[in-house]
Design a protein around this motif. Structure first.
Motif, PDB file in Angstrom:
ATOM      1  N   ILE A   7       0.886  -1.169   0.000  1.00 10.28           N
ATOM      2  CA  ILE A   7       0.000   0.000   0.000  1.00 10.28           C
ATOM      3  C   ILE A   7       0.924   1.219   0.000  1.00 10.28           C
ATOM      4  O   ILE A   7       1.622   1.486   0.975  1.00 10.28           O
ATOM      5  N   ARG A   8       0.945   1.906  -1.122  1.00  6.97           N
ATOM      6  CA  ARG A   8       1.892   3.001  -1.333  1.00  6.97           C
ATOM      7  C   ARG A   8       1.922   3.985  -0.159  1.00  6.97           C
ATOM      8  O   ARG A   8       2.976   4.408   0.286  1.00  6.97           O
ATOM      9  N   GLU A   9       0.769   4.341   0.364  1.00  5.86           N
ATOM     10  CA  GLU A   9       0.686   5.324   1.441  1.00  5.86           C
ATOM     11  C   GLU A   9       1.296   4.822   2.752  1.00  5.86           C
ATOM     12  O   GLU A   9       1.574   5.617   3.643  1.00  5.86           O
ATOM     13  N   LYS A  10       1.495   3.520   2.860  1.00  9.83           N
ATOM     14  CA  LYS A  10       2.041   2.946   4.095  1.00  9.83           C
ATOM     15  C   LYS A  10       3.498   2.513   3.966  1.00  9.83           C
ATOM     16  O   LYS A  10       4.044   1.891   4.865  1.00  9.83           O
ATOM     17  N   VAL A  11       4.124   2.843   2.854  1.00 13.00           N
ATOM     18  CA  VAL A  11       5.528   2.485   2.641  1.00 13.00           C
ATOM     19  C   VAL A  11       6.402   3.481   3.397  1.00 13.00           C
ATOM     20  O   VAL A  11       6.532   4.636   3.002  1.00 13.00           O
ATOM     21  N   THR A  12       6.966   3.008   4.506  1.00 14.67           N
ATOM     22  CA  THR A  12       7.829   3.876   5.318  1.00 14.67           C
ATOM     23  C   THR A  12       9.208   3.278   5.542  1.00 14.67           C
ATOM     24  O   THR A  12      10.159   4.000   5.807  1.00 14.67           O
ATOM     25  N   LYS A  13       9.314   1.961   5.442  1.00 15.57           N
ATOM     26  CA  LYS A  13      10.617   1.313   5.622  1.00 15.57           C
ATOM     27  C   LYS A  13      10.906   0.439   4.414  1.00 15.57           C
ATOM     28  O   LYS A  13      10.020   0.151   3.612  1.00 15.57           O
ATOM     29  N   LEU A  14      12.159   0.040   4.284  1.00 15.15           N
ATOM     30  CA  LEU A  14      12.593  -0.701   3.095  1.00 15.15           C
ATOM     31  C   LEU A  14      11.785  -1.975   2.882  1.00 15.15           C
ATOM     32  O   LEU A  14      11.439  -2.307   1.743  1.00 15.15           O
ATOM     33  N   THR A  15      11.473  -2.693   3.936  1.00 10.83           N
ATOM     34  CA  THR A  15      10.732  -3.949   3.779  1.00 10.83           C
ATOM     35  C   THR A  15       9.264  -3.736   3.431  1.00 10.83           C
ATOM     36  O   THR A  15       8.554  -4.706   3.176  1.00 10.83           O
ATOM     37  N   ASP A  16       8.808  -2.491   3.378  1.00  9.80           N
ATOM     38  CA  ASP A  16       7.456  -2.183   2.895  1.00  9.80           C
ATOM     39  C   ASP A  16       7.418  -2.121   1.373  1.00  9.80           C
ATOM     40  O   ASP A  16       6.342  -2.118   0.782  1.00  9.80           O
TER      41      ASP A  16
END
Length: 96
Positions: A7-16
């Protein structure tokens, strides 16, 4: 992470990021990439060759496919499985 779960909006760390697990995240850190935004402006082919140089070993070419997938994603493309980019990588490598 599996591309279907990103979920693009929840990508905060590399493993996201799509196709990135712990091992790939560690490779990115070796390249000086500590957060997804650090991928902006990165060239996936350059990233692959730098990783090979840093580690002193030739990595599986599929690692390059993963790098293509995440640089495309960070620049706005939909998340796709790494193998979606295999043909592109093969064309690019044969052109060199």
């Amino acid at each position: 992470m599996h591309p279907d779960k990103v979920i693009r909006e929840k990508v905060t760390k590399l493993t996201d990021l799509p196709n990135i697990g712990k091992a790939s995240a560690a490779d990115l850190v070796l390249l000086g990439i500590e957060k997804p935004a650090d991928l902006l402006g990165q060239d996936p082919y350059d990233m692959y060759y730098r990783l090979c140089d840093i580690t002193g070993q030739r990595h599986d070419p599929c690692v390059n496919d993963v790098f293509i997938s995440i640089t495309r994603f960070i620049n706005g493309d939909d998340p796709k499985p790494w193998w979606h980019y295999t043909a592109q990588r093969k064309r690019a490598h044969s052109a060199q």
